[in-house]
Design an enzyme around this catalytic site. Structure first.
Site, PDB file in Angstrom:
ATOM      1  N   GLU A  27       6.793  -3.860   1.066  1.00 59.17           N
ATOM      2  CA  GLU A  27       7.432  -3.854   2.383  1.00 59.17           C
ATOM      3  C   GLU A  27       6.934  -2.638   3.147  1.00 59.17           C
ATOM      4  O   GLU A  27       6.789  -1.559   2.557  1.00 59.17           O
ATOM      5  CB  GLU A  27       8.961  -3.759   2.283  1.00 59.17           C
ATOM      6  CG  GLU A  27       9.658  -5.060   1.943  1.00 59.17           C
ATOM      7  CD  GLU A  27       9.776  -5.261   0.453  1.00 59.17           C
ATOM      8  OE1 GLU A  27       9.568  -4.280  -0.287  1.00 59.17           O
ATOM      9  OE2 GLU A  27      10.054  -6.392   0.013  1.00 59.17           O
ATOM     10  N   TYR A  71      -2.795  -0.431   4.588  1.00 58.50           N
ATOM     11  CA  TYR A  71      -2.754  -1.705   3.861  1.00 58.50           C
ATOM     12  C   TYR A  71      -3.765  -2.712   4.423  1.00 58.50           C
ATOM     13  O   TYR A  71      -4.290  -3.545   3.685  1.00 58.50           O
ATOM     14  CB  TYR A  71      -1.333  -2.280   3.868  1.00 58.50           C
ATOM     15  CG  TYR A  71      -0.326  -1.348   3.222  1.00 58.50           C
ATOM     16  CD1 TYR A  71      -0.596  -0.752   1.993  1.00 58.50           C
ATOM     17  CD2 TYR A  71       0.876  -1.035   3.849  1.00 58.50           C
ATOM     18  CE1 TYR A  71       0.302   0.121   1.409  1.00 58.50           C
ATOM     19  CE2 TYR A  71       1.785  -0.168   3.268  1.00 58.50           C
ATOM     20  CZ  TYR A  71       1.482   0.405   2.044  1.00 58.50           C
ATOM     21  OH  TYR A  71       2.374   1.272   1.470  1.00 58.50           O
TER      22      TYR A  71
HETATM   23  C1  LIG Z   1       0.904   6.332   4.936  1.00 60.01           C
HETATM   24  C2  LIG Z   1       0.353   7.519   4.150  1.00 60.01           C
HETATM   25  C3  LIG Z   1       0.703   7.321   2.663  1.00 60.01           C
HETATM   26  C4  LIG Z   1      -1.179   7.558   4.309  1.00 60.01           C
HETATM   27  O1  LIG Z   1      -1.675   8.606   3.486  1.00 60.01           O
HETATM   28  P1  LIG Z   1      -3.094   9.285   3.769  1.00 60.01           P
HETATM   29  O2  LIG Z   1      -3.524   9.982   2.520  1.00 60.01           O
HETATM   30  O3  LIG Z   1      -3.030  10.084   5.005  1.00 60.01           O
HETATM   31  O4  LIG Z   1      -4.004   8.012   4.025  1.00 60.01           O
HETATM   32  P2  LIG Z   1      -5.606   7.971   3.926  1.00 60.01           P
HETATM   33  O5  LIG Z   1      -6.177   9.276   4.358  1.00 60.01           O
HETATM   34  O6  LIG Z   1      -5.990   7.460   2.569  1.00 60.01           O
HETATM   35  O7  LIG Z   1      -5.916   6.903   5.053  1.00 60.01           O
HETATM   36  C5  LIG Z   1      -6.236   5.565   4.748  1.00 60.01           C
HETATM   37  C6  LIG Z   1      -6.253   4.754   6.024  1.00 60.01           C
HETATM   38  O8  LIG Z   1      -4.929   4.597   6.504  1.00 60.01           O
HETATM   39  C7  LIG Z   1      -4.931   4.627   7.932  1.00 60.01           C
HETATM   40  N1  LIG Z   1      -4.146   5.780   8.393  1.00 60.01           N
HETATM   41  C8  LIG Z   1      -3.662   6.798   7.648  1.00 60.01           C
HETATM   42  N2  LIG Z   1      -2.941   7.633   8.431  1.00 60.01           N
HETATM   43  C9  LIG Z   1      -2.998   7.122   9.682  1.00 60.01           C
HETATM   44  C10 LIG Z   1      -2.437   7.526  10.917  1.00 60.01           C
HETATM   45  N3  LIG Z   1      -1.699   8.634  11.018  1.00 60.01           N
HETATM   46  N4  LIG Z   1      -2.664   6.750  12.006  1.00 60.01           N
HETATM   47  C11 LIG Z   1      -3.413   5.630  11.919  1.00 60.01           C
HETATM   48  N5  LIG Z   1      -3.980   5.196  10.759  1.00 60.01           N
HETATM   49  C12 LIG Z   1      -3.765   5.938   9.652  1.00 60.01           C
HETATM   50  C13 LIG Z   1      -6.379   4.724   8.346  1.00 60.01           C
HETATM   51  O9  LIG Z   1      -6.892   3.413   8.471  1.00 60.01           O
HETATM   52  C14 LIG Z   1      -6.990   5.413   7.176  1.00 60.01           C
HETATM   53  O10 LIG Z   1      -8.347   5.174   7.040  1.00 60.01           O
HETATM   54  P3  LIG Z   1      -9.392   6.098   7.874  1.00 60.01           P
HETATM   55  O11 LIG Z   1      -8.951   7.529   7.684  1.00 60.01           O
HETATM   56  O12 LIG Z   1     -10.690   5.762   7.217  1.00 60.01           O
HETATM   57  O13 LIG Z   1      -9.263   5.657   9.287  1.00 60.01           O
HETATM   58  C15 LIG Z   1       0.911   8.883   4.672  1.00 60.01           C
HETATM   59  O14 LIG Z   1       0.784   8.904   6.082  1.00 60.01           O
HETATM   60  C16 LIG Z   1       2.365   9.110   4.303  1.00 60.01           C
HETATM   61  O15 LIG Z   1       2.669   9.666   3.241  1.00 60.01           O
HETATM   62  N6  LIG Z   1       3.282   8.686   5.191  1.00 60.01           N
HETATM   63  C17 LIG Z   1       4.725   8.848   4.928  1.00 60.01           C
HETATM   64  C18 LIG Z   1       5.187   7.935   3.826  1.00 60.01           C
HETATM   65  C19 LIG Z   1       4.931   6.465   4.156  1.00 60.01           C
HETATM   66  O16 LIG Z   1       5.095   6.025   5.286  1.00 60.01           O
HETATM   67  N7  LIG Z   1       4.545   5.707   3.113  1.00 60.01           N
HETATM   68  C20 LIG Z   1       4.278   4.280   3.250  1.00 60.01           C
HETATM   69  C21 LIG Z   1       5.495   3.516   2.883  1.00 60.01           C
HETATM   70  S1  LIG Z   1       5.231   1.763   3.100  1.00 60.01           S
END
Ligand SMILES: CC(C)(COP(=O)(O)OP(=O)(O)OC[C@H]1O[C@@H](n2cnc3c(N)ncnc32)[C@H](O)[C@@H]1OP(=O)(O)O)[C@@H](O)C(=O)NCCC(=O)NCCS
Length: 156
Positions: free
Chosen positions: A114, A126
């Site tokens: 989800e 995702y």
């Molecule tokens: C979502 C989350 C886990 C992503 O972690 P991250 O290590 O920054 O992600 P990555 O660097 O591996 O990014 C992977 C892809 O996700 C997308 N992405 C990540 N952060 C993004 C942002 N702030 N805005 C838009 N796209 C984003 C991009 O497509 C990215 O690929 P790219 O960098 O090549 O464009 C992080 O923002 C987080 O911890 N958020 C809070 C918790 C959360 O929402 N978890 C998900 C619950 S469903």
């Protein structure tokens, strides 16, 4: 599915009870309604064989984690987060790719999760892994927000 390590020293390791203080710091900064530590504790119990909890560890510090279960050929991502200091460096991609490898090794053929409709960052993450919208859960979150149910087929 394996993704190259975004940082050479990064490790993907089983979460330990000793990691929970650092995990909870990330959980609390990442979610408006964080899980309680007792949920992590219970999930780490050796009896919970279907539960999988892993951390991304850098120089002995937990910088992210992923929690999922695998049951009857089906996997479900329950939680994934990366500390704000290390976001946008591919850590979540590495965690998710590593989790998908484990799901494949367990011969599960589909994976669900989800995600909040408003969580653009996670939805983009995702999308990168070809998850598709399977349904919507109205007012799924305590704040009244809706969630998409996403699904991905796992190739064996
Ligand atoms: C979502 C989350 C886990 C992503 O972690 P991250 O290590 O920054 O992600 P990555 O660097 O591996 O990014 C992977 C892809 O996700 C997308 N992405 C990540 N952060 C993004 C942002 N702030 N805005 C838009 N796209 C984003 C991009 O497509 C990215 O690929 P790219 O960098 O090549 O464009 C992080 O923002 C987080 O911890 N958020 C809070 C918790 C959360 O929402 N978890 C998900 C619950 S469903």
């Amino acid at each position: 599915m394996t993704t190259a390590k975004p940082i050479p020293e990064l490790l993907f390791e089983c979460m330990q009870q000793d990691d929970l203080q650092q995990v909870m710091a990330i959980e609390n900064e990442s979610f408006p309604d964080p899980w309680h530590i007792s949920f992590f504790r219970r999930s780490l119990h050796p009896r919970k064989k279907h539960m999988h909890l892993y951390v991304a560890r850098l120089n002995n510090e937990v910088i992210g984690y992923v929690v999922f279960y695998i049951n009857c050929g089906e996997a479900h991502i329950m939680n994934i987060a990366v500390t704000s200091e290390y976001r946008r460096r591919g850590v979540a991609k590495y965690l998710l790719a590593s989790a998908l490898d484990i799901v494949q090794q367990h011969e599960a053929n589909e994976i669900f999760l989800e995600v909040a409709v408003k969580n653009t960052a996670a939805r983009q993450l995702y999308k990168h892994f070809d998850f598709e919208v399977y349904g919507i859960r109205k007012r799924y979150y305590p704040n009244g927000g809706d969630a998409y149910v996403l699904r991905k087929e796992v190739q064996q």
